[in-house]
Scaffold this motif. Structure first.
Motif, PDB file in Angstrom:
ATOM      1  N   UNK A 220      -5.856  -7.565  -0.943  1.00  0.00           N
ATOM      2  CA  UNK A 220      -6.260  -8.656  -1.508  1.00  0.00           C
ATOM      3  C   UNK A 220      -5.648  -9.530   0.004  1.00  0.00           C
ATOM      4  N   UNK A 221      -4.702  -9.615   0.689  1.00  0.00           N
ATOM      5  CA  UNK A 221      -4.514 -10.338   1.485  1.00  0.00           C
ATOM      6  C   UNK A 221      -5.630  -9.562   2.997  1.00  0.00           C
ATOM      7  N   UNK A 222      -6.126  -8.321   2.770  1.00  0.00           N
ATOM      8  CA  UNK A 222      -7.730  -8.438   3.883  1.00  0.00           C
ATOM      9  C   UNK A 222      -8.815  -8.734   3.339  1.00  0.00           C
ATOM     10  N   UNK A 223      -8.816  -8.230   2.323  1.00  0.00           N
ATOM     11  CA  UNK A 223     -10.088  -9.075   1.148  1.00  0.00           C
ATOM     12  C   UNK A 223     -10.336 -10.868   2.281  1.00  0.00           C
ATOM     13  N   UNK A 224      -9.085 -11.270   1.737  1.00  0.00           N
ATOM     14  CA  UNK A 224      -9.221 -13.012   1.495  1.00  0.00           C
ATOM     15  C   UNK A 224      -8.991 -13.494   3.923  1.00  0.00           C
ATOM     16  N   UNK A 225      -7.876 -12.403   4.286  1.00  0.00           N
ATOM     17  CA  UNK A 225      -7.434 -12.678   5.315  1.00  0.00           C
ATOM     18  C   UNK A 225      -7.967 -12.311   6.398  1.00  0.00           C
ATOM     19  N   UNK A 226      -9.252 -10.338   6.021  1.00  0.00           N
ATOM     20  CA  UNK A 226      -9.279  -9.957   7.143  1.00  0.00           C
ATOM     21  C   UNK A 226      -8.339  -8.400   7.936  1.00  0.00           C
ATOM     22  N   UNK A 227      -8.263  -7.188   7.984  1.00  0.00           N
ATOM     23  CA  UNK A 227      -6.951  -6.887   7.736  1.00  0.00           C
ATOM     24  C   UNK A 227      -6.817  -7.047   9.362  1.00  0.00           C
ATOM     25  N   UNK A 228      -4.863  -6.614   9.602  1.00  0.00           N
ATOM     26  CA  UNK A 228      -4.078  -6.894  10.426  1.00  0.00           C
ATOM     27  C   UNK A 228      -3.359  -6.060   9.841  1.00  0.00           C
ATOM     28  N   UNK A 229      -2.251  -5.845  11.400  1.00  0.00           N
ATOM     29  CA  UNK A 229      -1.220  -4.295  11.167  1.00  0.00           C
ATOM     30  C   UNK A 229      -0.102  -4.450  10.842  1.00  0.00           C
ATOM     31  N   UNK A 230       0.350  -6.277   9.483  1.00  0.00           N
ATOM     32  CA  UNK A 230       0.741  -5.953   8.774  1.00  0.00           C
ATOM     33  C   UNK A 230       0.480  -5.460   7.566  1.00  0.00           C
ATOM     34  N   UNK A 231      -1.187  -6.317   7.462  1.00  0.00           N
ATOM     35  CA  UNK A 231      -1.413  -5.190   6.393  1.00  0.00           C
ATOM     36  C   UNK A 231      -2.140  -3.984   6.041  1.00  0.00           C
ATOM     37  N   UNK A 232      -2.294  -3.670   6.550  1.00  0.00           N
ATOM     38  CA  UNK A 232      -2.645  -2.344   7.172  1.00  0.00           C
ATOM     39  C   UNK A 232      -1.883  -1.093   6.201  1.00  0.00           C
ATOM     40  N   UNK A 233      -0.598  -1.803   7.190  1.00  0.00           N
ATOM     41  CA  UNK A 233       1.096  -1.082   7.501  1.00  0.00           C
ATOM     42  C   UNK A 233       1.505  -1.195   5.857  1.00  0.00           C
ATOM     43  N   UNK A 234       1.639  -2.259   4.934  1.00  0.00           N
ATOM     44  CA  UNK A 234       1.344  -2.487   3.637  1.00  0.00           C
ATOM     45  C   UNK A 234       1.287  -1.533   3.075  1.00  0.00           C
ATOM     46  N   UNK A 235      -0.132  -1.349   2.855  1.00  0.00           N
ATOM     47  CA  UNK A 235      -0.816  -0.475   2.394  1.00  0.00           C
ATOM     48  C   UNK A 235      -0.561   1.424   2.613  1.00  0.00           C
ATOM     49  N   UNK A 236      -0.113   1.394   4.158  1.00  0.00           N
ATOM     50  CA  UNK A 236       0.447   3.159   3.801  1.00  0.00           C
ATOM     51  C   UNK A 236       1.745   2.655   3.532  1.00  0.00           C
ATOM     52  N   UNK A 237       2.172   1.910   3.063  1.00  0.00           N
ATOM     53  CA  UNK A 237       4.327   2.255   3.282  1.00  0.00           C
ATOM     54  C   UNK A 237       3.961   2.589   1.302  1.00  0.00           C
ATOM     55  N   UNK A 238       2.569   1.131   0.505  1.00  0.00           N
ATOM     56  CA  UNK A 238       2.466   1.460  -0.255  1.00  0.00           C
ATOM     57  C   UNK A 238       2.022   3.350  -0.479  1.00  0.00           C
ATOM     58  N   UNK A 239       1.554   3.768   0.137  1.00  0.00           N
ATOM     59  CA  UNK A 239       0.944   4.990  -0.134  1.00  0.00           C
ATOM     60  C   UNK A 239       2.054   6.544   0.105  1.00  0.00           C
ATOM     61  N   UNK A 240       2.779   6.494   1.284  1.00  0.00           N
ATOM     62  CA  UNK A 240       3.696   6.850   1.490  1.00  0.00           C
ATOM     63  C   UNK A 240       4.824   6.633  -0.177  1.00  0.00           C
ATOM     64  N   UNK A 241       5.421   5.544  -0.407  1.00  0.00           N
ATOM     65  CA  UNK A 241       5.460   5.717  -1.546  1.00  0.00           C
ATOM     66  C   UNK A 241       5.376   6.642  -2.729  1.00  0.00           C
ATOM     67  N   UNK A 242       3.489   6.652  -3.327  1.00  0.00           N
ATOM     68  CA  UNK A 242       3.134   7.069  -4.304  1.00  0.00           C
ATOM     69  C   UNK A 242       2.948   8.183  -3.834  1.00  0.00           C
ATOM     70  N   UNK A 243       3.408   8.922  -2.437  1.00  0.00           N
ATOM     71  CA  UNK A 243       3.661  10.465  -2.495  1.00  0.00           C
ATOM     72  C   UNK A 243       5.028  10.577  -2.780  1.00  0.00           C
ATOM     73  N   UNK A 244       5.702  10.379  -2.662  1.00  0.00           N
ATOM     74  CA  UNK A 244       7.186  10.246  -3.249  1.00  0.00           C
ATOM     75  C   UNK A 244       7.545  10.502  -4.361  1.00  0.00           C
ATOM     76  N   UNK A 245       7.136   9.053  -4.945  1.00  0.00           N
ATOM     77  CA  UNK A 245       6.292   9.349  -6.555  1.00  0.00           C
ATOM     78  C   UNK A 245       6.184  10.383  -7.499  1.00  0.00           C
ATOM     79  N   UNK A 246       5.229  10.902  -7.134  1.00  0.00           N
ATOM     80  CA  UNK A 246       4.011  12.138  -7.079  1.00  0.00           C
ATOM     81  C   UNK A 246       5.213  13.174  -7.310  1.00  0.00           C
TER      82      UNK A 246
END
Length: 510
Positions: A220-246
């Motif tokens: 949602x932040x990328x949609x509102x303000x464009x891509x940025x390091x913190x926003x991309x990093x948040x998605x990457x962190x989330x995907x890493x936690x998804x892997x741990x959850x699985x």
């Protein structure tokens, strides 16, 4: 094969009761649209706080869905529904009488947690109450229509309320409906839970919340303000936690989310097409709303009322799909729904800058009707293939996928439209006018004529060209989705898990 028990008057009346929380939870996604000036005057939030007042509800709702769905499977879906109703009422009162921006943000977060207990519980109880395939299809069609109607009705109701009352009234309307739910649920709704419950896995709950929140926030932040390091990093962190959850779910004997259901083509395919449907519906709604208000110059309440027009056809789409599902392969109905939406998006690719109201409404009505068919049948197919004792977590997974689809649609389609808009405008225009159409409208209001008219005309034309590009892009995605439906869902029955499962479901007498 044992014939499934048919639902009677009590179950159908219970379905009406379940519609109450569903409508309110979906309405609260959009109910603040017309309250911003009044909240800003009374609470004086900063720009960041104003964004959080809007967004925190959806973030928390999405983050807690899987956890609350699994909790309902263990403690009972009716019990969780009633706990959620109490929490939703209390949070609504807290939000209505908030005396600061921080208090309102906290109340909206609590509303999100309570909403996450209500949504999967309603769909799981539909699964448990309607064992006959035909009846369940009709019930899920009603459930789908109610959910989409709530999102549409939110702005209308908030606009009408703030014209006659103070902004807190948009929250107080939740309380009488929740009180009615608390009174009727013990009488009309059966209790269901997983007979093999085990201990609730708090570590998995934390992982599921920690995975969803940063991904949704980043998108949602990328949609509102464009891509940025913190926003991309948040998605990457989330995907890493998804892997741990699985990994944790694969290792546990009693997982919070049974990943085996994702290996069922009917469930996985239904999740995919539902995600694609909400991708298109939520992503394009942003453009149609801006077209009504910023291109055609309608007031917010006028635009909201006109946006109701496409809902006329949508209301009949889900029940019609349920009837067709008894005679036609569901994959073909889903593919047909996507193809109908393609027709709507192609119409929208020809909306003119001026006098395009009827083309917009017709195109929006057609694509919305097609996508409601998709989501209704996909939900029926997915929920019908899981055992009743797993209905809560499975329902939550479907709804989480829809949240992701909506966020992706807004982010990706919004970025495409914005890129085309900026590319079409002269570099010599003020920066605010080149950023967004709303910025161009604000800039033009401060300019003398005829310069203001020229800026506004160029901005509106650029926006409409961007909307055309988004319409063509979405049409292409819907064609792809139709192929996916035919490839992975053809010939799959909706009620594959019904026989035998209900015998083991833990039914607690009302």
């Amino acid at each position: 094969m044992q014939e499934a028990q048919r639902a009677g008057r009590r179950e159908w009346t219970g379905l009406v009761v379940l519609i109450l929380p569903l409508l309110l939870v979906s309405m609260d996604v959009s109910v603040l649209y017309f309250t911003v000036p009044f909240i800003s005057r009374d609470l004086e939030p900063s720009s960041t706080q104003q964004l959080w007042i809007f967004d925190i509800y959806g973030f928390v709702l999405a983050g807690f869905l899987i956890t609350m769905g699994a909790l309902g499977d263990r403690i009972g879906r009716r019990r969780l529904l009633m706990i959620g109703a109490v929490g939703f009422s209390a949070a609504s009162a807290l939000a209505a009488y908030s005396s600061s921006a921080e208090m309102l943000i906290a109340a909206r977060a609590i509303l999100g947690v309570a909403g996450a207990t209500l949504m999967p519980s309603t769909l799981a109880l539909v699964r448990n109450m309607f064992h006959d395939e035909k009846q369940r299809g009709t019930a899920i069609a009603v459930w789908t229509a109610a959910m989409t109607s709530g999102i549409v009705l939110g702005p209308i109701i908030s606009g009408l309320l703030v014209e006659h009352f103070w902004w807190g009234s948009v929250f107080l309307i939740n309380i009488p409906a929740m009180v009615l739910l608390l009174a009727l649920a013990p009488v009309l709704l059966p209790e269901h839970r997983n007979p093999v419950r085990g201990r609730f896995d708090f570590a998995s709950a934390v992982l599921s919340i920690a995975a969803v929140l940063p991904i949704i926030w980043g998108i949602k932040e990328i949609a509102a303000h464009g891509a940025g390091p913190i926003r991309v990093a948040a998605i990457a962190v989330g995907l890493g936690i998804v892997a741990a959850f699985v990994r944790r779910q694969q290792r546990r004997a009693d997982p919070m989310l049974d990943l085996a259901i994702l290996r069922r083509a009917a469930f996985a395919g239904s999740v995919a097409v539902s995600l694609l449907g909400t991708f298109a519906m939520a992503g394009f709604a942003v453009f149609s709303t801006q077209y009504l208000q910023l291109v055609l110059g309608m007031s917010p309440i006028e635009g909201a009322l006109w946006s109701l027009a496409p809902s006329i056809g949508v209301g009949a789409a889900a029940p019609l799909a349920s009837v067709l599902a008894q005679r036609v392969d569901r994959a073909k109905i889903i593919a047909a729904g996507f193809l109908v939406s393609v027709v709507g998006f192609v119409m929208l690719s020809g909306v003119p800058v001026e006098s395009g109201l009827w083309i917009l409404l017709a195109g929006a009505g057609i694509y919305a009707a097609g996508l409601v068919v998709v989501m209704s049948i996909a939900t029926e197919l997915a929920i019908g293939t899981v055992p009743p004792e797993r209905a809560g977590a499975s329902s939550a997974l479907m709804e989480t996928a829809s949240e992701f689809g909506g966020a992706l649609g807004i982010a990706i389609l919004g970025s495409i439209g914005t890129a085309v808009y900026r590319a079409r405008l002269d570099d010599h225009l003020p920066s605010a006018a080149r950023e967004t159409l709303s910025g161009a409208v604000t800039t033009a209001e401060q300019m003398p004529q005829p310069l203001a008219g020229q800026v506004l005309g160029s901005a509106r034309e650029a926006f409409v060209v961007g909307m055309h590009t988004v319409a063509w892009t979405t049409a292409a995605v819907m064609l792809f989705a139709a192929v996916i439906a035919l490839a992975f869902l053809r010939g799959l029955p909706a009620g594959a898990q019904e026989t035998g499962s209900t015998r083991h479901a833990d039914k607690v007498p009302a």
